[in-house]
Motif scaffolding. Sequence first.
Motif, PDB file in Angstrom:
ATOM      1  N   SER A  22       0.767  -1.243   0.000  1.00 19.21           N
ATOM      2  CA  SER A  22       0.000   0.000   0.000  1.00 19.21           C
ATOM      3  C   SER A  22       0.802   1.299   0.000  1.00 19.21           C
ATOM      4  N   PHE A  23       0.311   2.233  -0.785  1.00 16.28           N
ATOM      5  CA  PHE A  23       0.847   3.591  -0.872  1.00 16.28           C
ATOM      6  C   PHE A  23       0.591   4.356   0.424  1.00 16.28           C
ATOM      7  N   SER A  24      -0.620   4.214   0.966  1.00 15.47           N
ATOM      8  CA  SER A  24      -1.103   5.102   2.031  1.00 15.47           C
ATOM      9  C   SER A  24      -0.263   5.064   3.302  1.00 15.47           C
ATOM     10  N   GLN A  25       0.071   3.858   3.768  1.00  9.51           N
ATOM     11  CA  GLN A  25       0.814   3.762   5.033  1.00  9.51           C
ATOM     12  C   GLN A  25       2.158   4.476   4.931  1.00  9.51           C
ATOM     13  N   ASN A  26       2.852   4.247   3.845  1.00 11.42           N
ATOM     14  CA  ASN A  26       4.150   4.882   3.634  1.00 11.42           C
ATOM     15  C   ASN A  26       3.988   6.397   3.498  1.00 11.42           C
ATOM     16  N   TYR A  27       2.985   6.828   2.742  1.00  9.85           N
ATOM     17  CA  TYR A  27       2.764   8.250   2.493  1.00  9.85           C
ATOM     18  C   TYR A  27       2.480   8.999   3.792  1.00  9.85           C
ATOM     19  N   PHE A  28       1.547   8.483   4.586  1.00 10.36           N
ATOM     20  CA  PHE A  28       1.163   9.193   5.810  1.00 10.36           C
ATOM     21  C   PHE A  28       2.259   9.125   6.878  1.00 10.36           C
ATOM     22  N   PRO A 186      -7.041  -3.898 -11.997  1.00 12.15           N
ATOM     23  CA  PRO A 186      -5.737  -4.100 -11.358  1.00 12.15           C
ATOM     24  C   PRO A 186      -4.693  -4.730 -12.290  1.00 12.15           C
ATOM     25  N   VAL A 187      -5.047  -4.924 -13.569  1.00 15.51           N
ATOM     26  CA  VAL A 187      -4.134  -5.588 -14.518  1.00 15.51           C
ATOM     27  C   VAL A 187      -2.872  -4.750 -14.730  1.00 15.51           C
ATOM     28  N   GLY A 188      -1.723  -5.368 -14.433  1.00 17.42           N
ATOM     29  CA  GLY A 188      -0.443  -4.677 -14.595  1.00 17.42           C
ATOM     30  C   GLY A 188       0.187  -4.230 -13.296  1.00 17.42           C
ATOM     31  N   THR A 189      -0.530  -4.439 -12.175  1.00 18.95           N
ATOM     32  CA  THR A 189       0.008  -4.081 -10.854  1.00 18.95           C
ATOM     33  C   THR A 189       1.150  -5.017 -10.488  1.00 18.95           C
ATOM     34  N   PHE A 190       2.138  -4.493  -9.750  1.00 16.64           N
ATOM     35  CA  PHE A 190       3.216  -5.310  -9.210  1.00 16.64           C
ATOM     36  C   PHE A 190       2.621  -6.477  -8.417  1.00 16.64           C
ATOM     37  N   PRO A 191       3.063  -7.721  -8.542  1.00 15.48           N
ATOM     38  CA  PRO A 191       4.247  -8.175  -9.290  1.00 15.48           C
ATOM     39  C   PRO A 191       3.973  -8.560 -10.743  1.00 15.48           C
ATOM     40  N   PHE A 211      -4.517   6.985 -18.937  1.00 15.40           N
ATOM     41  CA  PHE A 211      -4.396   7.211 -17.496  1.00 15.40           C
ATOM     42  C   PHE A 211      -4.536   5.866 -16.800  1.00 15.40           C
ATOM     43  N   ASP A 212      -3.545   5.507 -16.000  1.00 18.99           N
ATOM     44  CA  ASP A 212      -3.587   4.244 -15.266  1.00 18.99           C
ATOM     45  C   ASP A 212      -3.674   4.547 -13.781  1.00 18.99           C
ATOM     46  N   LEU A 213      -4.696   4.027 -13.101  1.00 22.62           N
ATOM     47  CA  LEU A 213      -4.832   4.260 -11.662  1.00 22.62           C
ATOM     48  C   LEU A 213      -3.718   3.580 -10.872  1.00 22.62           C
ATOM     49  N   ILE A 214      -3.040   2.632 -11.507  1.00 21.29           N
ATOM     50  CA  ILE A 214      -1.915   1.930 -10.863  1.00 21.29           C
ATOM     51  C   ILE A 214      -0.727   2.890 -10.742  1.00 21.29           C
ATOM     52  N   TYR A 215       0.010   2.782  -9.633  1.00 21.10           N
ATOM     53  CA  TYR A 215       1.207   3.611  -9.452  1.00 21.10           C
ATOM     54  C   TYR A 215       2.458   2.753  -9.242  1.00 21.10           C
ATOM     55  N   ASN A 216       2.263   1.448  -9.056  1.00 20.10           N
ATOM     56  CA  ASN A 216       3.394   0.532  -8.867  1.00 20.10           C
ATOM     57  C   ASN A 216       3.224  -0.660  -9.791  1.00 20.10           C
ATOM     58  N   PRO A 217       4.000  -0.733 -10.889  1.00 18.04           N
ATOM     59  CA  PRO A 217       5.141   0.109 -11.263  1.00 18.04           C
ATOM     60  C   PRO A 217       4.704   1.505 -11.733  1.00 18.04           C
ATOM     61  N   SER A 218       5.645   2.450 -11.736  1.00 18.24           N
ATOM     62  CA  SER A 218       5.308   3.820 -12.119  1.00 18.24           C
ATOM     63  C   SER A 218       4.963   3.921 -13.604  1.00 18.24           C
ATOM     64  N   THR A 233       0.745  10.005 -21.273  1.00 15.41           N
ATOM     65  CA  THR A 233       0.510   8.940 -20.288  1.00 15.41           C
ATOM     66  C   THR A 233       0.639   9.467 -18.863  1.00 15.41           C
ATOM     67  N   LEU A 234      -0.283   9.033 -18.009  1.00 11.02           N
ATOM     68  CA  LEU A 234      -0.298   9.452 -16.598  1.00 11.02           C
ATOM     69  C   LEU A 234      -0.538   8.240 -15.719  1.00 11.02           C
ATOM     70  N   ASN A 235       0.253   8.101 -14.666  1.00  6.98           N
ATOM     71  CA  ASN A 235      -0.012   7.012 -13.712  1.00  6.98           C
ATOM     72  C   ASN A 235      -0.829   7.534 -12.540  1.00  6.98           C
ATOM     73  N   GLY A 236      -1.123   6.655 -11.585  1.00  9.65           N
ATOM     74  CA  GLY A 236      -2.035   7.014 -10.501  1.00  9.65           C
ATOM     75  C   GLY A 236      -1.408   7.719  -9.311  1.00  9.65           C
ATOM     76  N   TYR A 237      -0.097   8.028  -9.377  1.00 15.55           N
ATOM     77  CA  TYR A 237       0.569   8.561  -8.188  1.00 15.55           C
ATOM     78  C   TYR A 237       0.006   9.915  -7.739  1.00 15.55           C
ATOM     79  N   ASN A 238      -0.093  10.874  -8.667  1.00 18.37           N
ATOM     80  CA  ASN A 238      -0.602  12.205  -8.278  1.00 18.37           C
ATOM     81  C   ASN A 238      -2.028  12.136  -7.758  1.00 18.37           C
ATOM     82  N   MET A 239      -2.828  11.296  -8.395  1.00 17.07           N
ATOM     83  CA  MET A 239      -4.210  11.119  -7.934  1.00 17.07           C
ATOM     84  C   MET A 239      -4.229  10.642  -6.480  1.00 17.07           C
ATOM     85  N   LEU A 240      -3.337   9.698  -6.156  1.00 14.58           N
ATOM     86  CA  LEU A 240      -3.265   9.164  -4.790  1.00 14.58           C
ATOM     87  C   LEU A 240      -2.840  10.242  -3.791  1.00 14.58           C
TER      88      LEU A 240
END
Length: 253
Positions: A22-28, A186-191, A211-218, A233-240
């Motif tokens: 998860s992005f959130s735990q690390n971000y906060f 979720p297609v394309g999410t790590f791993p 636009f891909d809501l996935i951020y991992n991989p970037s 092309t835009l990934n989901g990082y800024n949205m998150l």
Amino acid sequence: MDKKPEKTMRKFGLIGKDISYSFSQNYFSLKFKDENIKQATYQNFDLQNIEDFKKIVLKTEHLSGVNVTIPYKETIIPFIDKLDKKAKKIGAVNTIKLTKKGKTKGYNTDIYGFKKAIKPALKKRHKKALILGTGGASKAIAFVLKELDIKFYFVSRKASEKASYTYNTLTEDIISKHQIIINCSPVGTFPNVNESPDIPYNGIGSKHILFDLIYNPSETEFLKQGKNKGATTLNGYNMLVYQAEKSWKIWNK
């Protein structure tokens, strides 16, 4: 001299399933450290069933708010006391605030995050969009596109009332006429980084936004294929980031 009473620890967290990435735990956690926010923690609540929300999450002492991710953005709703107007309209929740009386109120900050992330890339020609996937996240995307007066159509693996297209009915011509393509699956999410939604990429050109809501991989395989065709092309990082900051505002209102 009397000591000032210590502030109570405020707890926040993320509800989801298999969310160790998860992005959130690390971000906060970084946000609390960088902004010197004391007496606040953020943890993952990895729930195998949504019924555990009441048994585990709501039993957590000093809990002030939680984010919600896959697969619970829709199934969490019956467990929440009250919904914000927009969350009710969308039918999906990704942010919950707990009141001092222990009541819960659900919000959707994905709409704020997505709108803020995609708007700088939009041109007048961007009038039609394809949304890949029909889960909870796709509902927020559809809500924003409607606000922006962009026609949208859902694409799913199976035919349904909601999905205008299935992956095997998409053609290069359909792709070329829809110059915004948003991956909410979720297609394309790590791993599984070599996977990508099964669409006819030859229909994509330089006027497209992918636009891909996935951020991992970037840069997902979906975005790589779009980039190869000259698309924006835009990934989901800024949205998150935007939706996380909006959640923080809601929790501190």
